[in-house]
Design a protein around this motif. Structure first.
Motif, mmCIF file in Angstrom:
data_model
loop_
_atom_site.group_PDB
_atom_site.id
_atom_site.type_symbol
_atom_site.label_atom_id
_atom_site.label_comp_id
_atom_site.label_asym_id
_atom_site.label_seq_id
_atom_site.Cartn_x
_atom_site.Cartn_y
_atom_site.Cartn_z
ATOM 1 N N SER A 104 25.705 56.151 36.183
ATOM 2 C CA SER A 104 24.939 57.055 35.371
ATOM 3 C C SER A 104 24.689 58.422 35.817
ATOM 4 C CB SER A 104 23.508 56.139 35.238
ATOM 5 O OG SER A 104 22.888 56.212 36.491
ATOM 6 N N THR A 105 24.923 58.647 37.051
ATOM 7 C CA THR A 105 24.652 60.058 37.453
ATOM 8 C C THR A 105 25.699 61.036 36.899
ATOM 9 O OG1 THR A 105 23.933 59.375 39.642
ATOM 10 C CG2 THR A 105 24.591 61.726 39.666
ATOM 11 N N GLY A 107 27.844 60.333 33.939
ATOM 12 C CA GLY A 107 27.699 60.323 32.448
ATOM 13 C C GLY A 107 26.458 61.018 31.940
ATOM 14 N N ARG A 108 25.176 60.376 32.270
ATOM 15 C CA ARG A 108 23.834 61.108 32.066
ATOM 16 C C ARG A 108 23.508 62.228 32.107
ATOM 17 N NH1 ARG A 108 20.700 55.090 32.957
ATOM 18 N NH2 ARG A 108 22.091 53.936 31.444
ATOM 19 N N LEU A 111 25.543 64.507 29.920
ATOM 20 C CA LEU A 111 25.087 64.558 28.625
ATOM 21 C C LEU A 111 23.641 65.325 28.506
ATOM 22 C CD1 LEU A 111 25.010 60.873 27.121
ATOM 23 C CD2 LEU A 111 26.304 62.857 26.118
ATOM 24 N N GLU A 112 23.142 65.492 29.607
ATOM 25 C CA GLU A 112 21.794 66.043 29.484
ATOM 26 C C GLU A 112 21.905 67.667 29.508
ATOM 27 O OE1 GLU A 112 17.966 66.997 32.593
ATOM 28 O OE2 GLU A 112 19.263 65.247 32.934
ATOM 29 N N SER A 115 23.372 68.742 26.046
ATOM 30 C CA SER A 115 22.554 68.543 24.905
ATOM 31 C C SER A 115 21.597 69.817 25.112
ATOM 32 C CB SER A 115 21.442 67.435 24.954
ATOM 33 O OG SER A 115 22.561 66.277 24.899
ATOM 34 N N ARG A 164 27.289 63.466 22.778
ATOM 35 C CA ARG A 164 27.958 62.542 23.214
ATOM 36 C C ARG A 164 29.188 62.062 22.805
ATOM 37 N NH1 ARG A 164 28.759 56.970 22.956
ATOM 38 N NH2 ARG A 164 28.022 55.713 24.591
ATOM 39 N N LEU A 390 28.401 56.854 29.959
ATOM 40 C CA LEU A 390 27.328 57.569 29.147
ATOM 41 C C LEU A 390 26.340 56.584 28.710
ATOM 42 C CD1 LEU A 390 30.052 59.192 26.606
ATOM 43 C CD2 LEU A 390 29.093 60.100 28.654
ATOM 44 N N GLY A 391 26.324 55.439 28.734
ATOM 45 C CA GLY A 391 25.339 54.636 28.420
ATOM 46 C C GLY A 391 25.288 54.334 26.841
#
Length: 392
Positions: A104-105, A107-108, A111-112, A115, A164, A390-391
């Protein structure tokens, strides 16, 4: 006259008594019957507090009959129950949640950053730093950032969904969604396919060999394992345990023996037993030791005298980062690697090594280890991998 008759009567009586006694004596054979034998008396123990009487038998004086020693019972040989592994299809989907937690570190975080309403130079530097930290590598990172900047300018304002989709497309491009990740394990007529598993110590090479056997057996293949790591005493035993669990025959040699000889015997046994695949586990070789690397080349050459080596899988530890890249380059020079098995991918946020190792070697990641369980080795699926990054 009367007196004379009395004497005759007395003499006759004495004669009769004498004849009768002799008759009785001869009828009994001259022996008298033995007296009856009385049953033995059970000794009576004195009650507590009483003094035993003379002639009483104490417990410690009683005669005990000792039975003959029993024959030693040989321990029963425990035959392990043969397991039926699940097929390879869908394995990575089942392990997706585990992968998502550890990745998650990367991909997210990306994304953050993508965005944000305004992407200035500082934000792009953060994106670049995130990719490099995840072991994507400097070259692939710069290519990704440049492509993303160009596309963001074209799009203008972006919703989280658009960001995404943009990132997913770029990650799939860099990972190489169109690369052939087929594991070549089809037999050649009466000859089995041969898979050579190589790698340095500590990467999980022998464990990966055993798990790969489970994957192939789960798909309906007959597998023979070759324990050619003769320098590590526990390696052959470890591989034997994996083989016993799934019913795969293991060919092994003496400790410290010739690895090439064991590999050759494994292929011969696989041919005789009409196996589909022979998987050979080689010694964990330090990539800095030229002599050992030369020996690995010898193993491959000897096997090729009997059969075709269809796959040479290099096992890499995802947690080693760029050091794994250097290992991959040295092995590639010796044995012509055809695929990579990336282990311990569930325990690190540095899954970007998939991108860097493929870019440097032009060799696809074919298998990924996503846990310590026996069925946690899965064929690599780029789509599932990126979606996990990316979740949902």
């Amino acid at each position: 006259m009367e007196a004379y008759l009395g004497i005759i009567v007395i003499i006759a009586a004495i004669a009769l008594l004498t004849v009768g006694g002799m008759f009785l004596l001869f009828r009994g054979g001259g022996k008298s019957a033995p007296p009856p034998v009385a049953p033995p008396k059970t000794p009576t123990l004195p009650e507590q507090g009483q003094t035993p009487s003379r002639g009483a038998v104490r417990d410690d004086e009683a005669t005990t009959t000792v039975p003959p020693p029993a024959r030693p019972v040989e321990p029963a040989v425990v035959v392990p129950e043969v397991e039926v592994p699940p097929p390879s299809a869908g394995r990575m989907v089942r392990l997706r949640a585990r992968l998502a937690r550890s990745q998650s570190t990367l991909g997210r975080g990306l994304l953050e950053l993508l965005s944000r309403d305004r992407l200035d130079d500082e934000t792009w530097d953060e994106i670049e730093e995130t990719l490099i930290t995840a072991d994507v590598g400097v070259g692939p990172t710069r290519a990704m950032v440049e492509e993303l900047r160009t596309r963001v300018k074209v799009l203008g304002s972006r919703t989280p969904e658009e960001a995404r989709a943009l990132l997913k497309e770029e990650l799939l491009t860099q990972i190489g969604a169109d690369m052939d990740r087929t594991l070549h394990v089809k037999p050649h007529g009466e000859r089995p396919a041969v898979v050579l598993v190589v790698g340095v110590n500590g990467t999980g090479k022998t464990t990966t060999t055993g798990k790969l056997a489970r994957v192939l057996i789960g798909d309906g293949n007959k597998v023979v394992l070759g324990a050619a790591d003769t320098f590590r005493a526990a390696a052959a035993d470890q591989l034997q345990t994996w083989g016993d669990r799934v019913g795969a025959q293991v060919v092994r040699g003496p400790e410290g023996g010739d690895p090439a000889s064991v590999a050759f015997d494994a292929v011969a046994e696989g041919t005789e037993e009409k196996a589909d695949v022979v998987i050979i586990d080689t010694a964990g070789r330090l990539h800095t030791k030229t002599g050992l690397m030369d020996e690995l080349g010898k193993v491959k050459r000897v096997v090729e005298k009997r059969a075709t080596v269809d796959e040479v899988l290099l096992v890499l530890d995802a947690t080693t980062g760029q050091n794994g890249m250097r290992q991959a380059q040295v092995f590639a020079e010796v044995v012509n690697i055809t695929g990579i098995a990336l282990t311990k991918l569930d325990g690190t946020a540095k899954g970007g090594i998939i991108i860097s190792v493929q870019r440097e070697l032009g060799v696809p990641v074919k298998l990924v280890g996503l846990g310590e369980g026996p069925d946690d080795l899965a064929p690599f699926d780029p789509e599932v991998f990126v979606d996990a990054l990316l979740g949902d």
